[in-house]
Design an enzyme around this catalytic site. Structure first.
Site: not given
Ligand code: IMP
Ligand code: MG
Length: 175
Positions: A100, A165
């Site tokens: 996402d 969601r």
């Molecule tokens: P990362 O490991 O920091 O790249 O995080 C990825 C995950 O964090 C995504 O799959 C989302 O579930 C969550 N995430 C990151 N930013 C957002 C946001 O702005 N809204 C909701 N979920 C987020």
């Molecule tokens: Mg997530």
């Protein structure tokens, strides 16, 4: 009672649909005649997976993987854990991981290492959203829907503490 957070549409359902159609064309060009494995990261990527898979013409096989890295808050705990594994072997297959949003990159850099060890024929990432400013770990993304600023967004699969969601648009959550 805390006040109800306000939602501001950042990317509309129509814009999402149009961009997914373009990504589907690129994937068809790169992967025909298929099949290609689409592996969605639960739960946020389900909506993107469902729409992308139907916009493509290349035959696709659908898989899910569960990763936990975020708690109930808005920032990563930094810890990544596999909570649900694939049901099949991906050895020798073309694989696209469907996400996402790429934020710090912690989740995907971990997952790509895990999946690469399983010897797929090819391994790429498609993400609906990318917040490049937030990156802490390098991640090579092949298909990106939209680059967005460093704002917390919800909708079209993205949640805040499991809410929002099923909004059709991607919205900024203001508190
Ligand atoms: P990362 O490991 O920091 O790249 O995080 C990825 C995950 O964090 C995504 O799959 C989302 O579930 C969550 N995430 C990151 N930013 C957002 C946001 O702005 N809204 C909701 N979920 C987020
Ligand atoms: Mg997530």
């Amino acid at each position: 009672m805390s006040p109800r957070p306000a939602l501001e549409v950042l990317i509309s359902a129509g814009q999402i649909r149009a961009r997914i159609a373009e990504i589907a064309v690129a994937i068809d060009r790169d992967y025909a005649p298929g099949p290609v494995y689409l592996i969605a990261i639960l739960k946020g990527a389900c909506f993107f997976l469902a729409d992308l898979a139907r916009a493509m013409e290349t035959p696709a096989r659908i898989e899910f993987i569960g990763i936990s890295s975020y708690g109930r808050g808005k920032s990563s705990s930094g810890e990544v854990r596999l909570t649900k594994d694939l049901d099949v072997s991906i050895e020798g297959h073309n694989v696209i991981v469907i996400e996402d949003i790429v934020d710090s990159g912690v989740t995907l850099s971990y997952l790509m290492k895990v999946l690469a060890q399983r010897k797929p024929k090819s391994l790429r990432i498609a993400t609906l959203l990318d917040k490049p400013e937030r990156r802490q770990r390098p991640v090579e993304v092949h298909y990106t829907g939209f680059e967005i600023p460093d704002k917390f967004v919800v909708g079209y699969g993205l949640d805040y503490a499991e809410d929002y969601r099923n909004l059709p648009d991607v919205c900024v959550l203001h508190e």
